[in-house]
Design a protein around this motif. Structure first.
Motif, short mmCIF file in Angstrom:
data_model
loop_
_atom_site.label_atom_id
_atom_site.label_comp_id
_atom_site.label_asym_id
_atom_site.label_seq_id
_atom_site.Cartn_x
_atom_site.Cartn_y
_atom_site.Cartn_z
N THR A 1 40.33 38.19 34.52
CA THR A 1 41.11 38.15 35.75
C THR A 1 40.21 38.34 36.96
O THR A 1 39.05 38.75 36.85
N VAL A 2 40.78 38.07 38.15
CA VAL A 2 40.02 38.25 39.39
C VAL A 2 39.61 39.71 39.53
O VAL A 2 38.49 40.02 39.95
N LYS A 3 40.52 40.62 39.19
CA LYS A 3 40.19 42.04 39.32
C LYS A 3 39.03 42.42 38.40
O LYS A 3 38.11 43.15 38.79
N GLU A 4 39.07 41.91 37.18
CA GLU A 4 38.00 42.20 36.23
C GLU A 4 36.67 41.65 36.73
O GLU A 4 35.62 42.28 36.58
N LEU A 5 36.71 40.47 37.32
CA LEU A 5 35.48 39.87 37.85
C LEU A 5 34.97 40.63 39.07
O LEU A 5 33.75 40.76 39.26
N ARG A 6 35.88 41.18 39.87
CA ARG A 6 35.44 42.00 40.99
C ARG A 6 34.75 43.27 40.50
O ARG A 6 33.73 43.70 41.06
N LYS A 7 35.31 43.85 39.48
CA LYS A 7 34.67 45.03 38.88
C LYS A 7 33.31 44.68 38.31
O LYS A 7 32.35 45.44 38.43
N ALA A 8 33.22 43.49 37.68
CA ALA A 8 31.95 43.04 37.11
C ALA A 8 30.89 42.92 38.19
O ALA A 8 29.73 43.30 37.99
N VAL A 9 31.28 42.39 39.36
CA VAL A 9 30.33 42.24 40.47
C VAL A 9 29.86 43.62 40.93
O VAL A 9 28.66 43.84 41.17
N LYS A 10 30.80 44.55 41.08
CA LYS A 10 30.42 45.90 41.53
C LYS A 10 29.47 46.56 40.55
O LYS A 10 28.47 47.18 40.94
N THR B 1 19.84 38.19 38.12
CA THR B 1 20.48 36.98 37.59
C THR B 1 21.92 37.26 37.19
O THR B 1 22.83 36.47 37.48
N ARG B 2 22.14 38.40 36.51
CA ARG B 2 23.50 38.74 36.11
C ARG B 2 24.40 38.97 37.33
O ARG B 2 25.58 38.63 37.31
N LEU B 3 23.82 39.56 38.37
CA LEU B 3 24.60 39.78 39.58
C LEU B 3 25.02 38.46 40.21
O LEU B 3 26.17 38.28 40.62
N GLU B 4 24.09 37.52 40.28
CA GLU B 4 24.41 36.21 40.85
C GLU B 4 25.44 35.48 40.00
O GLU B 4 26.35 34.82 40.53
N ASP B 5 25.32 35.60 38.66
CA ASP B 5 26.30 34.97 37.77
C ASP B 5 27.69 35.57 37.99
O ASP B 5 28.71 34.87 38.00
N ALA B 6 27.73 36.92 38.13
CA ALA B 6 29.01 37.59 38.34
C ALA B 6 29.64 37.17 39.66
O ALA B 6 30.86 36.93 39.74
N LYS B 7 28.82 37.07 40.71
CA LYS B 7 29.34 36.63 42.01
C LYS B 7 29.87 35.20 41.93
O LYS B 7 30.92 34.88 42.52
N LYS B 8 29.15 34.36 41.22
CA LYS B 8 29.57 32.96 41.09
C LYS B 8 30.90 32.87 40.35
O LYS B 8 31.81 32.13 40.75
N ALA B 9 31.02 33.64 39.24
CA ALA B 9 32.25 33.63 38.46
C ALA B 9 33.42 34.13 39.30
O ALA B 9 34.54 33.59 39.22
N LEU B 10 33.19 35.16 40.09
CA LEU B 10 34.25 35.70 40.95
C LEU B 10 34.67 34.68 42.00
O LEU B 10 35.87 34.47 42.24
N ALA B 11 33.69 34.04 42.63
CA ALA B 11 34.00 33.05 43.67
C ALA B 11 34.84 31.91 43.10
O ALA B 11 35.82 31.46 43.72
N GLU B 12 34.51 31.45 41.91
CA GLU B 12 35.26 30.37 41.29
C GLU B 12 36.69 30.81 40.96
O GLU B 12 37.65 30.07 41.16
N ALA B 13 36.82 32.05 40.43
CA ALA B 13 38.14 32.56 40.07
C ALA B 13 39.01 32.75 41.31
O ALA B 13 40.21 32.46 41.30
N GLU B 14 38.41 33.25 42.40
CA GLU B 14 39.17 33.44 43.64
C GLU B 14 39.62 32.10 44.22
O GLU B 14 40.73 31.98 44.75
N ALA B 15 38.76 31.09 44.10
CA ALA B 15 39.12 29.76 44.59
C ALA B 15 40.29 29.20 43.79
O ALA B 15 41.23 28.60 44.35
N GLU B 16 40.26 29.39 42.49
CA GLU B 16 41.35 28.92 41.64
C GLU B 16 42.64 29.65 41.96
O GLU B 16 43.73 29.05 41.96
#
Length: 435
Positions: free
Chosen positions: A43-52, A182-197
Motif C-alpha cells: 500500500t501507499v502507507k507501507e511504501l511511505r514507511k519503506a522510504v522513511k 540505491t534502496r532509498l532511491e528504489d523505495a522513493k520510485k516505488a512510492l511515487a508510482e503508487a501515489e500516481a496510481e
C-alpha cells in the motif's frame, strides 16, 4: 485478515539472505494463503514507511563512513594510538641500540691502537685484555641492535596492517552506504508510482495514520552474559516495555545477532544462532521470524518478556558480537511508531574451552554479575507494575570507537540485515468486510 508489509517488493529484493525479516513469518501462513500473500501489492502507507526506513538506513550508513574515515585520519595517526605508540618506542629503542653499537665498535678500535702502542710485556697484556673485553661488548651490542631493528620493523608493520584493516572496513562501509542509497532511491520510485496510481483512481486506499518515533517503547535484553563460549547455549530475556501513558494495540519486537572475529576481518554470523519463544508460541524459532510476531496489546507502563536463546557453534573463533533489538507498534486506528534506534547489547566471543577451569571471566560467572536480572517476568507474561524505561543493559549502537573497531562493521551489518533501522515488518489484524 490482512498481513501488513512495510517494504515494497522491489526494495525487499535488494536485501540479502538474512533478510527473511522482510517477509511475513511462515508461522502465520494459516491466516492467508502463501501465494496470495506473496502477490499482495504494498500500500501507499507501507511504501511511505519503506522510504522513511530506507532514509534512516542511508543516513546511518553515511554517518558510519564519516566516523570510520575520521578514525583512520585522526585517531590512528595520533602518537598515543596503540600501534603507532609501539612503533615510535621501538624506533627509539633501535636508534639507542645503534648508538651503543657504534660506541662499542669505537672501543675496539681504541683498544687495538693501545695494544699496538704497548712496548712492555705488562702493557701488552693489559691492552690485550682490554681489547678482548671491547670485542665481547661490541658483539653483544651488535646482537642487541639486530633485535631492536627487528622489533622496530615488526612494530611499524603492525601499525601499517592496522591502517590497512581500517581502510578495508571503510571500503565495506562505503559499499553498504552505496547499496543503502540505491534502496532509498528504489523505495522513493516505488512510492511515487503508487501515489500516481492512487491519484488516478487505480488504487483506492483509505487515509492512514502517521508513524512516529516513540522512544518510550523499549526492547532491552536482560541476562545476556558479557562473554559467550563456543559450543555453549545462553538463555536470556528480551523485555518489551510500553513506557507511555496509552495502550498500544499490537506490539512487535525485533532481535538479531551479529559478530566479527577479533581483528574485524571475518563475519561470525554463521556461528551464531539466535532463537525465541513465548508462552503463546513455546516452540523455539529462528529470531528472524520474531519480526512478524505480534505480542498483542501492551497496556500503558507495563512490560512483556520474550525468551531468547543464543547458540554458539563450537568452532567459533575469538571475536566480538552484539544482539540488536528494537520494537514497533500498530494501533487499530492505523497510528503506528516505534523505538527510533537499534539497541546494542554487546558481548565477547571466546573459543571453545576458554571458560573452563578457574577462569573468572567465564560465561557462567558473567550471568551472575550484579545488575543482571536472573528472574525476569515469566515467559510471554505481562507485568502491570509501572516500569522505568531507562536501562543500563542496552546502549545505542555507535561506531568509530578506538577500542572496538569491529563495532563499526557490526552496526553496519545490523542496518543491512534489519533493513531500515530494524522496524521492517509489522502485522495488523482487522476484520475483512467481505469475510
Amino acid at each position: 485478515m490482512k498481513i501488513r508489509r512495510v517494504l515494497a517488493t522491489a526494495v525487499a529484493a535488494a536485501v540479502t539472505a538474512p533478510v527473511a525479516l522482510l517477509s511475513s513469518a511462515p508461522a502465520f501462513a494459516a491466516e492467508k494463503p502463501a501465494a496470495q500473500t506473496q502477490q499482495a501489492k504494498p500500500t501507499v502507507k507501507e511504501l511511505r514507511k519503506a522510504v522513511k526506513h530506507a532514509q534512516k538506513e542511508y543516513d546511518a550508513a553515511v554517518a558510519a563512513v564519516k566516523e570510520a574515515v575520521e578514525f583512520f585520519e585522526k585517531d590512528m595517526e595520533a602518537d598515543t594510538y596503540p600501534t603507532k605508540a609501539a612503533a615510535i618506542e621501538a624506533k627509539k629503542a633501535a636508534e639507542a641500540a645503534a648508538k651503543t653499537k657504534a660506541e662499542a665498535d669505537q672501543a675496539v678500535v681504541d683498544a687495538q691502537a693501545e695494544l699496538d702502542a704497548a712496548t712492555t710485556d705488562g702493557d701488552k697484556a693489559a691492552a690485550q685484555q682490554k681489547l678482548d673485553e671491547a670485542k665481547t661488548a661490541a658483539g653483544e651490542a651488535a646482537t642487541a641492535k639486530a633485535a631492536a631493528d627487528t622489533e622496530a620493523t615488526e612494530a611499524q608493520t603492525a601499525h601499517d596492517d592496522a591502517r590497512v584493516a581500517q581502510a578495508r572496513k571503510i571500503g565495506l562501509l562505503q559499499k553498504a552506504r552505496d547499496e543503502a542509497e540505491t534502496r532509498l532511491e528504489d523505495a522513493k520510485k516505488a512510492l511515487a508510482e503508487a501515489e500516481a496510481e492512487a491519484e488516478e483512481g487505480e488504487e483506492g486506499e483509505e487515509p492512514e495514520g502517521e508513524c512516529v518515533p516513540v522512544p518510550e517503547l523499549t526492547a532491552v535484553v536482560h541476562g545476556l552474559p558479557d562473554e559467550v563460549v563456543g559450543g555453549t547455549t545462553e538463555d536470556f530475556t528480551l523485555r518489551v516495555t510500553n513506557g507511555t501513558d496509552e495502550t498500544m494495540d499490537e506490539v512487535y519486537p525485533f532481535a538479531t545477532v551479529h559478530g566479527f572475529d577479533i581483528k574485524g576481518f571475518e563475519e561470525l554470523d554463521s556461528y551464531l544462532d539466535l532463537e525465541w519463544s513465548t508462552a503463546a508460541s513455546p516452540k523455539w524459532r529462528d529470531a528472524e521470524l520474531l519480526g512478524g510476531t505480534s505480542l498483542g496489546a501492551l497496556k500503558a507502563n507495563t512490560s512483556v518478556d520474550v525468551k531468547l536463546r543464543l547458540k554458539v557453534d563450537a568452532s567459533v573463533p575469538a571475536g566480538q558480537g552484539s544482539v540488536y533489538t528494537t520494537a514497533d507498534f500498530l494501533n487499530d486506528d492505523d497510528s503506528c511508531g516505534g523505538f527510533p534506534d537499534l539497541t546494542d547489547h554487546g558481548f565477547r566471543i571466546l573459543p571453545k574451552g576458554a571458560g573452563d577451569g578457574s577462569d573468572p571471566a567465564g560465561p557462567d560467572d558473567a550471568k551472575d554479575k550484579p545488575g543482571t536480572p536472573n528472574t525476569p517476568t515469566g515467559q510471554g507474561g505481562t507485568s502491570t507494575t509501572p516500569v522505568n524505561t531507562t536501562s543500563s543493559t542496552g546502549s545505542l549502537a555507535q561506531t568509530g570507537s578506538s577500542d572496538a573497531l569491529p563495532k563499526i562493521a557490526l552496526a553496519a551489518g545490523a542496518a543491512l540485515v534489519l533493513g531500515a533501522g530494524a522496524v521492517v515488518v509489522t502485522r495488523r489484524r482487522k476484520a475483512d468486510a467481505d469475510a
